[in-house]
Motif scaffolding. Structure first.
Motif, mmCIF file in Angstrom:
data_model
loop_
_atom_site.group_PDB
_atom_site.id
_atom_site.type_symbol
_atom_site.label_atom_id
_atom_site.label_comp_id
_atom_site.label_asym_id
_atom_site.label_seq_id
_atom_site.Cartn_x
_atom_site.Cartn_y
_atom_site.Cartn_z
ATOM 1 N N THR A 115 0.839 -1.204 0.000
ATOM 2 C CA THR A 115 0.000 0.000 0.000
ATOM 3 C C THR A 115 0.871 1.251 0.000
ATOM 4 O O THR A 115 2.046 1.212 0.408
ATOM 5 N N SER A 117 0.595 3.707 2.007
ATOM 6 C CA SER A 117 0.969 4.061 3.378
ATOM 7 C C SER A 117 2.235 3.327 3.812
ATOM 8 O O SER A 117 3.116 3.911 4.455
ATOM 9 N N TYR A 143 -2.120 14.357 1.692
ATOM 10 C CA TYR A 143 -2.365 13.066 2.341
ATOM 11 C C TYR A 143 -1.283 12.102 1.883
ATOM 12 O O TYR A 143 -1.000 12.003 0.684
ATOM 13 N N ASN A 144 -0.654 11.449 2.840
ATOM 14 C CA ASN A 144 0.420 10.515 2.510
ATOM 15 C C ASN A 144 0.237 9.171 3.209
ATOM 16 O O ASN A 144 1.179 8.390 3.293
ATOM 17 N N GLY A 145 -0.978 8.931 3.739
ATOM 18 C CA GLY A 145 -1.215 7.637 4.366
ATOM 19 C C GLY A 145 -1.688 7.776 5.796
ATOM 20 O O GLY A 145 -1.916 8.880 6.289
ATOM 21 N N TRP A 146 -1.811 6.620 6.458
ATOM 22 C CA TRP A 146 -2.483 6.604 7.760
ATOM 23 C C TRP A 146 -1.541 6.516 8.955
ATOM 24 O O TRP A 146 -1.982 6.484 10.097
ATOM 25 N N GLU A 213 2.980 15.572 -2.031
ATOM 26 C CA GLU A 213 2.440 15.216 -3.346
ATOM 27 C C GLU A 213 2.876 16.332 -4.291
ATOM 28 O O GLU A 213 2.838 17.506 -3.895
ATOM 29 N N ASN A 218 -5.495 15.216 -3.015
ATOM 30 C CA ASN A 218 -6.494 14.715 -2.070
ATOM 31 C C ASN A 218 -7.456 15.816 -1.660
ATOM 32 O O ASN A 218 -8.368 15.584 -0.862
ATOM 33 N N ASP A 246 5.608 12.100 -3.187
ATOM 34 C CA ASP A 246 4.582 11.071 -3.061
ATOM 35 C C ASP A 246 3.707 11.100 -4.313
ATOM 36 O O ASP A 246 2.838 11.952 -4.467
ATOM 37 N N VAL A 248 1.693 8.673 -5.236
ATOM 38 C CA VAL A 248 0.685 7.612 -5.136
ATOM 39 C C VAL A 248 -0.550 7.959 -5.977
ATOM 40 O O VAL A 248 -1.135 7.091 -6.615
ATOM 41 N N LYS A 274 -1.586 2.937 -6.336
ATOM 42 C CA LYS A 274 -2.810 3.149 -7.130
ATOM 43 C C LYS A 274 -2.656 2.788 -8.615
ATOM 44 O O LYS A 274 -2.632 1.623 -8.957
HETATM 45 C C1 LIG Z 1 -0.900 10.792 -2.203
HETATM 46 C C2 LIG Z 1 -1.206 9.577 -1.382
HETATM 47 N N1 LIG Z 1 -0.228 8.999 -0.680
HETATM 48 C C3 LIG Z 1 -0.432 7.882 0.060
HETATM 49 C C4 LIG Z 1 -1.676 7.319 0.124
HETATM 50 C C5 LIG Z 1 -1.895 6.076 0.947
HETATM 51 O O1 LIG Z 1 -2.060 4.997 0.110
HETATM 52 P P1 LIG Z 1 -2.852 3.680 0.614
HETATM 53 O O2 LIG Z 1 -4.274 4.081 0.794
HETATM 54 O O3 LIG Z 1 -2.633 2.704 -0.501
HETATM 55 O O4 LIG Z 1 -2.205 3.266 1.882
HETATM 56 C C6 LIG Z 1 -2.738 7.880 -0.602
HETATM 57 C C7 LIG Z 1 -4.095 7.293 -0.551
HETATM 58 O O5 LIG Z 1 -5.074 7.879 -0.935
HETATM 59 C C8 LIG Z 1 -2.494 9.043 -1.371
HETATM 60 O O6 LIG Z 1 -3.473 9.647 -2.068
#
Ligand SMILES: Cc1ncc(COP(=O)(O)O)c(C=O)c1O
Length: 441
Positions: A115, A117, A143-146, A213, A218, A246, A248, A274
């Protein structure tokens, strides 16, 4: 407003066993719809309603749902007897690594995670190990994850973030409970497009990394000002921090090498997820060899742990190879198609908004777009939070769902066109938007 009786039944059942009834709490939105099928540009719910899909599951489905070329690759790897061996390497992971390194200038070598994250977590850990520093800079509105370092300052309400800060930093506003206070002190949120604030933080704290990003995707589409990404590169060199881009959301959707390649900026580390596998769970961390080699540093005290039972599982690995092959076919046919449809969507929306005399702008990069109900394109989250008509945005999204067009029902969320969308899909969507906005007066 339509009702969704079969969806409601599934939600009722699932809530008994799953908190919130959904497997990712970002999916907990109104109206509650349980989807049953996705094909190309369309998704169907359990009640039999069809939608032109612009959510794309938070953006991975760049070729469309269940793209036949990718599905064939997945079926064939399953039939080949390939399994997850959990020991040694495989031909498949080497093939995918070579493909990515060939097309992504920032990736001298790569590693695979499941993932986005996980990949951003590893990138930050690499940066701390390499620099022997602990502080990091993140973007307000990014947003870079949880995980603990980055679960903060996303769509922070204006009354919570307070007045604009520049140069300076915003308070860490967690988007999750459970992040230790001491950890929060290591994380410094600044505005996107604000180099002075990055410099401000670097002068006050030993900064290991900045993660951003390249386009804030996001909270819609907030593009970098001319020179901003180059400026981050220069500050990374000046203050010796690791620049993590990032990608993603942006990577592979805007081009195979990612948006940084388009902008001509080479980060130290880059993260993809993604669209790299068109909906299958895989993420890629790539970067400069000296950083990536910390995963195999001969001294255990300097080695960064990279491990994962499912890393480079054959199914998502085969899906990623097939996706990249598809993206490379016919000299960029996929990118030409989505750019053409994206332009069609933008032109159509701008005409509708102008004819109705609405204060609004359309922000777009290739296949990704959003409508901001304000008189200019926002330069950062603070600008957006202060000026956008969130109520109108939300109402439009809800009404479009009832009309068979699925924009994710949270204001400012990006809409994604896929290779499977057609001129007819765009025309239908524009017609629904025109009728709805006219009706809303
Ligand atoms: C720019 C960005 N980085 C990291 C993530 C986290 O990815 P994941 O949901 O696959 O953990 C997301 C998820 O939306 C994202 O948009």
């Amino acid at each position: 407003m339509p009702t969704y009786p079969k969806s409601a039944e599934i939600f009722r059942h699932n809530r008994r066993f799953i908190p919130g009834g959904v497997a990712s709490l970002n999916r907990a939105v109104q109206p509650e719809i349980a989807f049953a099928k996705g094909e190309g540009a369309h998704v169907w719910d359990l009640d039999g309603n069809r939608y032109v899909d612009y959510h794309a599951a938070f953006a991975p489905h760049f070729l469309g749902h269940n793209d036949p070329y990718v599905t064939d690759a997945v079926m064939s790897v399953l039939r080949s007897g390939a399994s997850l061996y959990g020991s040694g390497t495989t031909e498949l992971e080497g093939q995918l690594a070579e493909l990515i390194c060939r097309h992504v200038p920032a990736a001298e070598s790569v590693q695979f995670l499941n993932t986005g994250s996980e990949a951003t977590c590893q990138a930050i850990r690499l940066a701390r190990a390499a620099t022997q520093k602990d502080h990091i800079i993140v973007m307000q509105g990014g947003y870079n994850g949880w995980h603990n370092d980055v679960a903060c300052n996303l769509m922070t309400p204006l009354d919570v973030i307070g007045p604009r800060v520049s140069s300076g930093e915003y308070p860490f506003i967690p988007i999750s409970a459970g992040i230790p206070r001491q950890h929060q002190e290591l994380v410094h949120p600044v505005n996107f497009n604000d180099l002075a604030s990055v410099e401000y933080v670097c002068q006050k704290h030993p900064v290991a990394a900045l993660i951003a990003e390249p386009i804030l995707q996001n909270v819609g589409i907030i593009k970098p000002d001319v020179g901003y990404l180059e400026g981050l590169r220069k500050l990374a060199d000046k203050y010796n921090f690791v620049l993590i881009i990032d990608e993603v959301k942006t990577g592979f959707r805007h081009g195979i090498g990612g948006y940084a390649k388009i902008a001509g900026v080479t980060p130290d580390l880059v993260v993809f997820g993604k669209a790299v596998a068109n909906g299958y769970p895989i993420a890629v961390l790539g970067g400069k060899k000296d950083l990536m080699d910390l995963f195999v540093h001969p001294e255990s005290s300097k080695r960064v742990l990279l491990a994962g039972t499912y890393n480079a599982h054959p199914v998502p690995t085969a899906a990623a190879i097939a996706t990249i092959e598809r993206l490379l076919m016919n000299d960029g046919e996929v990118y030409r198609h989505v750019e053409r449809l994206g332009q069609e969507m933008q032109d159509g929306l701008e005409k509708i908004l102008a004819d109705l005399g609405l204060k609004a702008v359309v922000a777009r990069q290739g296949s990704a777009f959003c409508i901001y109900f304000m008189d200019h394109g926002p330069k950062d989250w603070h600008d957006l939070a202060a000026n956008h008509d969130f109520g109108l945005d939300q109402d439009l999204r809800l009404a479009l769902i009832a009309r068979g067009v699925y924009f994710f029902p949270t204001a400012t969320k990006q809409c994604s066109i896929s290779f499977a969308h057609t001129d007819d899909d765009i025309a239908f969507t524009l017609e629904q938007i025109e009728q709805q906005l006219s009706a809303m007066g």
